[in-house]
Design a protein around this motif. Sequence first.
Motif, PDB file in Angstrom:
ATOM      1  N   MET A  24      -5.036  14.169   0.291  1.00 47.84           N
ATOM      2  CA  MET A  24      -5.149  13.334   1.496  1.00 47.84           C
ATOM      3  C   MET A  24      -6.544  13.433   2.121  1.00 47.84           C
ATOM      4  SD  MET A  24      -3.908  11.051   3.427  1.00 47.84           S
ATOM      5  CE  MET A  24      -2.141  10.855   3.254  1.00 47.84           C
ATOM      6  N   LYS A  25      -7.151  14.609   2.102  1.00 46.37           N
ATOM      7  CA  LYS A  25      -8.472  14.735   2.755  1.00 46.37           C
ATOM      8  C   LYS A  25      -9.499  13.820   2.055  1.00 46.37           C
ATOM      9  CE  LYS A  25     -10.143  19.032   0.531  1.00 46.37           C
ATOM     10  NZ  LYS A  25     -10.423  18.357  -0.732  1.00 46.37           N
TER      11      LYS A  25
ATOM     12  N   THR B  42      -1.855   4.170   3.666  1.00 49.47           N
ATOM     13  CA  THR B  42      -1.296   3.870   4.985  1.00 49.47           C
ATOM     14  C   THR B  42      -1.371   5.116   5.867  1.00 49.47           C
ATOM     15  OG1 THR B  42       0.174   2.263   3.956  1.00 49.47           O
ATOM     16  CG2 THR B  42       0.751   2.971   6.178  1.00 49.47           C
ATOM     17  N   GLY B  43      -1.048   6.253   5.270  1.00 51.48           N
ATOM     18  CA  GLY B  43      -1.189   7.513   6.002  1.00 51.48           C
ATOM     19  C   GLY B  43      -2.641   7.706   6.418  1.00 51.48           C
ATOM     20  N   ALA B  44      -3.548   7.477   5.479  1.00 54.75           N
ATOM     21  CA  ALA B  44      -4.967   7.729   5.754  1.00 54.75           C
ATOM     22  C   ALA B  44      -5.516   6.793   6.838  1.00 54.75           C
ATOM     23  CB  ALA B  44      -5.785   7.606   4.470  1.00 54.75           C
TER      24      ALA B  44
ATOM     25  N   GLN C 234       7.251   6.495   4.244  1.00 55.93           N
ATOM     26  CA  GLN C 234       5.897   6.706   4.797  1.00 55.93           C
ATOM     27  C   GLN C 234       5.768   8.017   5.571  1.00 55.93           C
ATOM     28  OE1 GLN C 234       3.536   4.644   3.925  1.00 55.93           O
ATOM     29  NE2 GLN C 234       5.004   3.246   2.972  1.00 55.93           N
ATOM     30  N   GLY C 235       6.873   8.556   6.023  1.00 55.83           N
ATOM     31  CA  GLY C 235       6.843   9.716   6.916  1.00 55.83           C
ATOM     32  C   GLY C 235       5.983  10.874   6.416  1.00 55.83           C
ATOM     33  N   PRO C 236       6.227  11.396   5.220  1.00 55.76           N
ATOM     34  CA  PRO C 236       5.433  12.541   4.747  1.00 55.76           C
ATOM     35  C   PRO C 236       3.932  12.236   4.648  1.00 55.76           C
ATOM     36  CG  PRO C 236       7.398  12.247   3.402  1.00 55.76           C
ATOM     37  CD  PRO C 236       7.329  11.065   4.313  1.00 55.76           C
ATOM     38  N   PHE C 237       3.597  10.996   4.299  1.00 61.21           N
ATOM     39  CA  PHE C 237       2.173  10.625   4.199  1.00 61.21           C
ATOM     40  C   PHE C 237       1.541  10.604   5.596  1.00 61.21           C
ATOM     41  CE2 PHE C 237       4.168   8.582   0.488  1.00 61.21           C
ATOM     42  CZ  PHE C 237       3.376   9.065  -0.540  1.00 61.21           C
TER      43      PHE C 237
END
Length: 331
Positions: free
Chosen positions: A19-20, A116-118, A143-146
């Motif tokens: 994710m980073k 979407t998370g990012a 989407q929650g965990p992202f």
Amino acid sequence: MARKLRVLRASDLNGTLQMKDVLTLIEQAFAERGLGRTQMPAKSYLRFPEHEGVLLIMPGSVQQLEQAAVKLINVHTRNPAEHGLPTLLSTIVLISPDTGEPLCIMDGAYVTGMRTGAAAGVATKLLARKDSRVLGIIGAGFQGPFQLEAVRNVLQLEEVLVNDRVPEKAKALAALATSLGLKGRACDTAEEVVRACDVLTTATPSDTPIVRNEWVHEGMHINCVGSYAAGKQEMEASILKRARVVVDDWEQASHAGEINVPVSKGEFDRSGVYAELPEIAAGLKSGRTDDTTITVFDTTGLAIQDVVTAWAAYRVAEEKGLGFQIEPLFT
Ligand SMILES: NC(=O)c1ccc[n+]([C@@H]2O[C@H](COP(=O)([O-])OP(=O)(O)OC[C@H]3O[C@@H](n4cnc5c(N)ncnc54)[C@H](O)[C@@H]3O)[C@@H](O)[C@H]2O)c1
């Protein structure tokens, strides 16, 4: 020389990206858009009313990176009952800008979750108070965990509060937060989450406002992720009047985002939007400037987010030999 076409299924893609890294890519892509160096023609729709289905086509390219892709998303509501398939399927085709060759075809779910998370993560980095410690999530689906992972990467979170109309889903996401060393707690009501959090993410397909104006307090940041089509709305429009509103793209947001219903009713217009996030990412406008403003990020998802995230996953797949390759289609 013609290149082989890589095929990546959902199972090949899970866990390919950090994710980073995606946060960095998405912030860069937004900055490129802010500087006018991307292409992103409006989404087009093919409708199949006899099958209760719609296909959404999202093309995009980031010139500087020499990357292009087209994402296809379909929503076919009868799929689970009649065909044993998910309602929503998505497929991404990567195109090489120099030759136009398709280089890769991949399932789009993982890339969509990461990008979407990012996007919410980048908005949180630019708009939320730096001392925000409590994340609230309403809607603990795919989407929650992202969303959790992205916000966790940009803030020093201590606590995560989750509400979902299916309590088991809220508990599962809260347990994930706990497993990451945070204090995860499932809440029975959305009110409990909103009143206690510093940063709120809404990720439901609701078409009736869930978040009430009276629950929202000064200094909060809200990521509105769930609204993706006309008629969708997750929070009361009166919150927009109190907030500094940032959209990912005015055209998309005004037709399909959190602001679409108030816009269609004449209760909100472009003058109420402070900026598009790409303008802030490019340094053309400032993000948060004080501790008391309520900030709202309305995201509908930009094709360029898919472009940079899918290309990053493709590069990993090339390096690790993930999925399989087929001969070029045109030979
Ligand atoms: N903005 C974007 O770029 C973007 C990208 C992908 C998905 N989305 C949208 O985000 C939303 C969530 O996507 P998903 O893939 O996680 O869907 P999902 O179906 O997996 O999860 C939605 C969750 O919301 C919960 N929910 C529904 N109504 C609720 C309510 N009133 N209160 C509390 N919880 C409620 C459901 O129980 C479910 O757990 C969808 O509307 C989707 O279209 C937006």
